[in-house]
Design an enzyme around this catalytic site. Structure first.
Site, mmCIF file in Angstrom:
data_model
loop_
_atom_site.group_PDB
_atom_site.id
_atom_site.type_symbol
_atom_site.label_atom_id
_atom_site.label_comp_id
_atom_site.label_asym_id
_atom_site.label_seq_id
_atom_site.Cartn_x
_atom_site.Cartn_y
_atom_site.Cartn_z
ATOM 1 N N LEU A 122 45.915 53.638 42.206
ATOM 2 C CA LEU A 122 46.203 52.489 42.175
ATOM 3 C C LEU A 122 45.218 51.667 42.776
ATOM 4 O O LEU A 122 44.705 52.137 43.916
ATOM 5 C CB LEU A 122 47.680 51.960 42.967
ATOM 6 N N ASP A 123 44.965 50.238 42.880
ATOM 7 C CA ASP A 123 43.871 49.532 43.516
ATOM 8 C C ASP A 123 44.496 49.323 45.061
ATOM 9 O O ASP A 123 45.727 49.500 45.396
ATOM 10 C CB ASP A 123 43.797 48.284 43.106
ATOM 11 N N LYS A 124 43.507 49.396 45.879
ATOM 12 C CA LYS A 124 43.833 49.331 47.263
ATOM 13 C C LYS A 124 44.935 48.231 47.680
ATOM 14 O O LYS A 124 45.968 48.669 48.486
ATOM 15 C CB LYS A 124 42.714 49.067 48.123
#
EC number: 5.4.99.-
Length: 314
Positions: A145-147
């Site tokens: 997942l993106d930050k």
């Protein structure tokens, strides 16, 4: 628990320019070919690490047909991945898998600028074992997942589980759905976005929709609530490309609220990052064969935005 990586020799890359590369700035061209940032490539050029024979090239050199560039990549630094006592929101765990609810702002695995405080650092403290398929930098990480995307993730605790889960994601039997808050009023109740995605040639940290090349990307979406200037949607991934939902919704004309890369406009809401949450995950257990489904409730920042939207406070 602690991991080390150590490579003692510099890497040499030989890059041959094709006809459609002619005319590009050298720093942009090589950054795209080697998948590094433009600033990093400019630094390599300044250090004289890009050459052909005795000739050293500058960043603004325009690529010509037949050019072959030799790039000396510096020796990677010794990297230590340490376990850290970081709290984790564990939804489910057994001897094979861990299902966690990742908080917004947490990086999934160590990378330049983020060697500590990541989900991997926390997992190394929490678990005695993680799969080693993705090497010491990303142990156990099956998908990312993106930050600044919150929500549910699955982690493999052994290689057999990792292989099974990766295959399920690849053949689309693992199901993932997200909740997003976007700008604009989506008129259709449901839809499918099928548009290839590639790295942006002008900004290596961004992805973009392309007509030629790129990788196939398909996102299904369903409108949950409309508020005139904003819409709440559920997105389901058929493929898992970098920034897929963010890029596809922006391409459709409905960028995510708070997205610093694809919708950097100010919003009347308090949120640090894109309003995107991985809500549901469904997969077949790699050992038992049981079909499992898990859900992670919306984070507080998105709940507050939705409450304000429903009260007309925007």
């Amino acid at each position: 628990m602690e991991f080390n990586t150590d490579r003692n020799t510099e890497e040499v890359e030989n890059i041959a320019a094709a006809e459609n590369d002619v005319g590009q700035r050298l720093d942009i061209y090589l950054a795209a070919k080697l998948e590094v940032s433009r600033s990093n490539m400019q630094k390599l050029l300044e250090e004289g690490r890009v050459f052909r024979g005795a000739k050293v090239f500058k960043a603004n050199y325009k690529v010509k047909a037949g050019d072959v560039f030799t790039v000396m990549l510096p020796e990677p630094e010794l990297l230590e991945i340490r376990s850290e006592a970081i709290p984790l929101d564990v939804i489910f765990e057994d001897e094979d898998v861990v299902v966690v609810n990742k908080s917004r702002g947490m990086v999934v695995h160590p990378a330049p600028g983020h060697y500590t405080g990541t989900l991997v650092n926390a997992l190394l403290h929490h678990c005695q074992n993680l799969s080693g398929i993705n090497n010491v930098i990303r142990p156990g990480i099956v998908h990312r997942l993106d930050k600044d995307t919150s929500g549910i993730m699955i982690v493999a605790k052994n290689d057999a589980a990792h292989i099974s889960l990766s295959e399920q994601i690849q053949n689309k039997t693992a199901k993932r759905s997200y909740i997003a808050i976007v700008r604009g009023n989506i008129k259709e109740d449901t839809g499918t976005i099928s548009a290839k995605i590639a790295r942006d040639k002008n900004d290596r940290k961004k992805m973009t929709v392309v007509q030629e090349g790129g990788r196939t990307a398909v996102t299904d979406y369903e409108v949950l609530e409309r508020f005139g200037r904003f819409t709440i949607v559920r997105c389901r991934l058929r493929t898992g490309r970098t920034h897929q939902i963010r890029v596809h919704m922006d391409y459709l004309g409905y960028p995510l609220v708070g997205d610093p890369k694809y919708s950097p406009m100010k919003v009347p809401f308090a949120i640090h990052g894109q309003a995107l949450h991985s809500q549901e995950l469904e997969f077949t257990h790699p050992r038992t064969g049981e079909r499992l489904r898990f859900e992670a409730g919306l984070p507080e920042d998105m709940q507050k935005i939705i409450t304000r939207l429903r009260n007309g406070q925007f």
